[in-house]
Write an enzyme that holds these catalytic residues in place. Sequence first.
Site, PDB file in Angstrom:
ATOM      1  N   LYS A  81      13.287  38.267  14.425  1.00 30.54           N
ATOM      2  CA  LYS A  81      14.414  37.534  13.846  1.00 30.54           C
ATOM      3  C   LYS A  81      14.241  37.325  12.344  1.00 30.54           C
ATOM      4  O   LYS A  81      15.218  37.059  11.649  1.00 30.54           O
ATOM      5  CB  LYS A  81      14.602  36.187  14.545  1.00 30.54           C
ATOM      6  CG  LYS A  81      13.521  35.146  14.302  1.00 30.54           C
ATOM      7  CD  LYS A  81      13.806  33.870  15.079  1.00 30.54           C
ATOM      8  CE  LYS A  81      12.740  32.810  14.859  1.00 30.54           C
ATOM      9  NZ  LYS A  81      12.695  32.322  13.475  1.00 30.54           N
ATOM     10  N   ASP A  82      13.006  37.459  11.835  1.00 25.93           N
ATOM     11  CA  ASP A  82      12.752  37.298  10.404  1.00 25.93           C
ATOM     12  C   ASP A  82      12.845  38.611   9.639  1.00 25.93           C
ATOM     13  O   ASP A  82      12.720  38.615   8.407  1.00 25.93           O
ATOM     14  CB  ASP A  82      11.357  36.695  10.171  1.00 25.93           C
ATOM     15  CG  ASP A  82      11.259  35.257  10.646  1.00 25.93           C
ATOM     16  OD1 ASP A  82      12.304  34.584  10.739  1.00 25.93           O
ATOM     17  OD2 ASP A  82      10.133  34.808  10.935  1.00 25.93           O
ATOM     18  N   ARG A 129      22.435  28.677  11.060  1.00 25.48           N
ATOM     19  CA  ARG A 129      22.963  28.980  12.393  1.00 25.48           C
ATOM     20  C   ARG A 129      22.866  27.754  13.299  1.00 25.48           C
ATOM     21  O   ARG A 129      23.827  27.396  14.002  1.00 25.48           O
ATOM     22  CB  ARG A 129      22.179  30.151  13.001  1.00 25.48           C
ATOM     23  CG  ARG A 129      22.527  30.427  14.473  1.00 25.48           C
ATOM     24  CD  ARG A 129      21.561  31.451  15.059  1.00 25.48           C
ATOM     25  NE  ARG A 129      20.189  30.998  15.027  1.00 25.48           N
ATOM     26  CZ  ARG A 129      19.637  30.195  15.930  1.00 25.48           C
ATOM     27  NH1 ARG A 129      20.355  29.748  16.942  1.00 25.48           N
ATOM     28  NH2 ARG A 129      18.370  29.838  15.838  1.00 25.48           N
ATOM     29  N   ARG A 130      21.708  27.115  13.289  1.00 28.90           N
ATOM     30  CA  ARG A 130      21.541  25.913  14.116  1.00 28.90           C
ATOM     31  C   ARG A 130      22.414  24.778  13.596  1.00 28.90           C
ATOM     32  O   ARG A 130      23.019  24.036  14.377  1.00 28.90           O
ATOM     33  CB  ARG A 130      20.063  25.505  14.136  1.00 28.90           C
ATOM     34  CG  ARG A 130      19.197  26.469  14.930  1.00 28.90           C
ATOM     35  CD  ARG A 130      17.711  26.198  14.741  1.00 28.90           C
ATOM     36  NE  ARG A 130      16.901  27.109  15.556  1.00 28.90           N
ATOM     37  CZ  ARG A 130      15.648  27.438  15.288  1.00 28.90           C
ATOM     38  NH1 ARG A 130      15.047  26.941  14.204  1.00 28.90           N
ATOM     39  NH2 ARG A 130      14.984  28.257  16.079  1.00 28.90           N
ATOM     40  N   ARG A 147      11.325  22.408   6.809  1.00 30.90           N
ATOM     41  CA  ARG A 147      10.581  23.644   6.568  1.00 30.90           C
ATOM     42  C   ARG A 147       9.134  23.447   6.987  1.00 30.90           C
ATOM     43  O   ARG A 147       8.692  22.358   7.274  1.00 30.90           O
ATOM     44  CB  ARG A 147      10.631  24.015   5.071  1.00 30.90           C
ATOM     45  CG  ARG A 147      11.991  24.445   4.545  1.00 30.90           C
ATOM     46  CD  ARG A 147      12.390  25.841   4.975  1.00 30.90           C
ATOM     47  NE  ARG A 147      11.314  26.817   4.857  1.00 30.90           N
ATOM     48  CZ  ARG A 147      10.922  27.387   3.718  1.00 30.90           C
ATOM     49  NH1 ARG A 147      11.522  27.079   2.576  1.00 30.90           N
ATOM     50  NH2 ARG A 147       9.945  28.280   3.702  1.00 30.90           N
ATOM     51  N   ARG A 153       6.169  20.944  11.395  1.00 31.74           N
ATOM     52  CA  ARG A 153       7.465  20.398  11.807  1.00 31.74           C
ATOM     53  C   ARG A 153       7.298  19.358  12.908  1.00 31.74           C
ATOM     54  O   ARG A 153       7.954  18.315  12.894  1.00 31.74           O
ATOM     55  CB  ARG A 153       8.390  21.538  12.255  1.00 31.74           C
ATOM     56  CG  ARG A 153       8.694  22.523  11.142  1.00 31.74           C
ATOM     57  CD  ARG A 153       9.686  23.589  11.588  1.00 31.74           C
ATOM     58  NE  ARG A 153       9.757  24.669  10.606  1.00 31.74           N
ATOM     59  CZ  ARG A 153      10.754  25.538  10.519  1.00 31.74           C
ATOM     60  NH1 ARG A 153      11.771  25.465  11.355  1.00 31.74           N
ATOM     61  NH2 ARG A 153      10.744  26.492   9.605  1.00 31.74           N
ATOM     62  N   CYS A 240      19.969  34.831   6.232  1.00 31.39           N
ATOM     63  CA  CYS A 240      19.780  33.394   6.402  1.00 31.39           C
ATOM     64  C   CYS A 240      20.805  32.606   5.595  1.00 31.39           C
ATOM     65  O   CYS A 240      20.893  31.390   5.697  1.00 31.39           O
ATOM     66  CB  CYS A 240      18.364  32.984   6.015  1.00 31.39           C
ATOM     67  SG  CYS A 240      17.957  33.287   4.297  1.00 31.39           S
TER      68      CYS A 240
END
Length: 305
Positions: A81-82, A129-130, A147, A153, A240
């Site tokens: 996904k990155d 997106r979230r 981040r 996190r 992103c």
Amino acid sequence: MKTLRIATRKSPLALWQSEHVADRLRSAHPCLTVELVPMSTRGDEVLDRSLAAIGGKGLFLKELELAMLRGEADCAVHSLKDVPMELEPGFALPSILARADYADAFVSNAFANLAALPQGARVGTSSLRRQAQLRALRPDLQLVDLRGNVNTRLAKLDAGEYDAIVLACAGLQRLGFDARIRDRLQAPHWLPAPAQGAVAIECRDDDATTRELCAHLDDPATRTCAEAERAMNRALHGSCHVPVAAFAQLDGEHLRLSGLVGSAADGRFVRAQGEGRGDAPDALGLEVAQQLLDLGAGELIAGSL
């Protein structure tokens, strides 16, 4: 080749993924020595600004690609996904491993799920997106940037900076934090990032030996689904900077793809889905992308840039 060197980021999750790939390669090639080459990337070092503000997810790859070009590493391991929709010239993805849990995780010490959060609760995520999907479901929430690596996190949540945070289930599970997942945010109501949960190996396109060694780990079903999701994202010029979500499922030779484009500012979104053949994932991705554009995705994308 007697020794294969894997370039990797230094975060605990990146090291876990790279060591997992190393173990798989050692099993597939018993005479091969596999070594990790941990490196720091700009995406890991700059934590006071969003990824969109400092150049996007490609910042996680650049130093690793340079190491391969300099001959300091033979391949690199990434969360797919990155990986940008278009690789830098001269690079290839010879292997996409079987996908783990694709879903997002709702993580909170006090609340069981998104619906249980009180009015105005603070939710941490830097993913547009979230944020778009959170705003669509709960416009009252305060969405706060978050981040750092997974451990960082979670520590910020435990310190009381947030009422809840949203992370990828796969990352939590790989690091042994399964118990921190209070609720799975999953399809069809919530869509993940394209290729979320999949790990990919990148190498130089002209390095036939490394490509052949890594190809043994490729999972065709995961590659098919990831190619459909990434083709949709590519057609929408997703990054992103743009809140794009996608999830494909392969059933025999039948491929289904759901896509979403949203607004992190106000929660507006459009959704589309399509079905096609498993041997034509790119065509299905393009079809669903066009449906989204016909529904007004272009306006939402323009508003995000």
